[in-house]
Design an enzyme around this catalytic site. Structure first.
Site, short mmCIF file in Angstrom:
data_model
loop_
_atom_site.label_atom_id
_atom_site.label_comp_id
_atom_site.label_asym_id
_atom_site.label_seq_id
_atom_site.Cartn_x
_atom_site.Cartn_y
_atom_site.Cartn_z
N SER A 62 5.69 -3.21 -11.56
CA SER A 62 5.83 -2.54 -10.26
C SER A 62 7.24 -2.57 -9.72
CB SER A 62 4.87 -3.16 -9.25
OG SER A 62 5.10 -4.55 -9.17
N THR A 164 6.22 -4.21 -4.41
CA THR A 164 7.66 -4.14 -4.14
C THR A 164 8.20 -5.53 -4.00
OG1 THR A 164 7.49 -2.06 -2.93
CG2 THR A 164 9.36 -3.46 -2.37
N THR A 182 11.51 -1.15 -5.94
CA THR A 182 10.16 -0.89 -6.44
C THR A 182 10.14 0.34 -7.35
OG1 THR A 182 7.85 -0.54 -5.76
CG2 THR A 182 9.51 0.65 -4.52
N ARG A 192 8.19 11.84 -5.21
CA ARG A 192 7.64 11.07 -4.07
C ARG A 192 8.55 9.86 -3.79
NH1 ARG A 192 5.90 5.47 -3.30
NH2 ARG A 192 4.31 5.43 -1.69
N THR A 215 5.63 -4.46 1.83
CA THR A 215 5.08 -4.05 0.55
C THR A 215 3.67 -3.55 0.82
OG1 THR A 215 4.44 -4.77 -1.68
CG2 THR A 215 4.39 -6.44 0.03
N GLY A 216 3.23 -2.63 0.00
CA GLY A 216 1.93 -2.02 0.25
C GLY A 216 2.04 -0.52 0.11
#
Ligand code: SD4
Length: 315
Positions: A62, A164, A182, A192, A215-216
């Site tokens: 990731s 991230t 990330t 994106r 993060t998320g």
């Protein structure tokens, strides 16, 4: 707020460096950042070197070039860095084939009059700066992309395929810097860009107050300038953990999704050396390093019943 959360809350840790980052994989980055700070006394070197360790970890799907690819089969990375003392920032978004996007972000900050470069412009800049790069086979990618056009674009939040590293550093002088990096949402549409390279969304540093990183699910962070919001709550005197929780509460009061489905997680530290973290669901872990210890802690978990009538956290 439950007792577990309270017991994890840190009190002031003045006069020693403090490094806080997202997830257990941030711990190795924290330790490198501390070592760098000790050897070079440079906040920015600490942030950059710490994040480079996480970017270089090939087992990490990731962060870094080994991250999950987008819908066209290519890894597009986002990164940013922000320096508290001069309030300067740099970022790169949707950059391809560059081994260390955090370094590219720092070069944007230091070697250009700009804050953000994206896509091929960011890649060409990084190559010109002599950063390590890999060939991106755009023709192959183009074909793959066309083959996939008949498939529906990803609209649902993918399960557990994005993370991230956001890493925040406070030095002994009370100066603060941070960065994040990330590969974003696996299977995302090409082009994106998530919250991570957006100053105020995935990261924000205010040298008078503190810093926060996210993060998320970036889409749920960037619509609220959420890291900026966390820092603004700390400016009002909230403890970093409370500031993270209150930010989640405010977003949760607006957004109809369940708190769990928001996928919001924040880390924060303030100028006094206090730190905290919170997630919209349970299980968000973060890493904290000082000269005395380096550990992984559990962030506070937000629950929707904590939302007050004003959308703030009732605690
Ligand atoms: C993004 N916020 O691109 C990043 C990814 C992440 O946990 O942190 N996922 O949306």
């Amino acid at each position: 707020m439950g007792t577990t959360v309270q017991s994890l809350r840190a009190e002031a840790l003045p006069h020693q460096p403090l490094i806080v980052s997202t997830w257990p994989f941030g711990k190795a980055g924290n330790e490198k950042a501390l070592e760098t700070l000790n050897n070079k006394d440079s906040l920015l070197d600490a942030v950059e070197q710490g994040i480079r360790v996480v970017e270089a970890d090939e087992t990490n799907r990731s962060v870094g070039i080994s991250g999950l690819p987008n819908a066209a089969g290519v890894v597009q990375q986002d990164a940013c860095i922000m320096n508290g003392p001069d309030h300067n920032a740099g970022s790169v978004a949707a950059i391809e084939g560059i081994l260390h996007p955090i370094t590219a972000a720092r070069r944007v900050m230091e070697n250009t009059p700009h804050v953000m470069l994206v896509g091929d412009g960011a890649r060409q800049f990084a190559i010109k700066e002599g950063l390590e790069s890999m060939k991106v086979d755009s023709q192959k990618l183009h074909q793959e992309w066309h083959q996939k056009q008949n498939k529906p674009a990803p609209t649902e939040r993918p399960k557990d395929n994005h993370d991230t590293v956001a890493l925040l550093v406070l030095d002994t002088k009370g100066d603060i810097a941070g960065g994040c990096s990330t590969s974003g949402w696996g299977g995302k549409l090409p082009g994106r860009v998530g919250d991570s390279p957006i100053i105020g969304s995935g990261l924000y540093v205010d040298n008078e107050v503190g810093a926060a990183g996210a993060t998320g699910l970036g889409e749920n962070v960037m619509r609220y300038c959420a890291s900026f919001m966390v820092v603004e709550y700390m400016r009002q005197g909230l403890h970093p953990e409370e500031a993270c929780l209150k930010t989640i509460a405010r977003i949760s009061a607006i957004d109809p999704k369940s708190a769990e489905d928001l996928h919001l997680n924040f880390v924060a530290l303030d100028k006094k050396g206090r730190f905290g973290a919170a997630g919209s669901g349970s299980g968000f872990q973060y890493s904290v390093t000082t000269p005395d210890s380096s550990k992984v802690l559990e962030g506070a978990a937000f629950t929707k019943k904590d939302v007050g009538p004003e959308g703030g956290n009732t605690k």
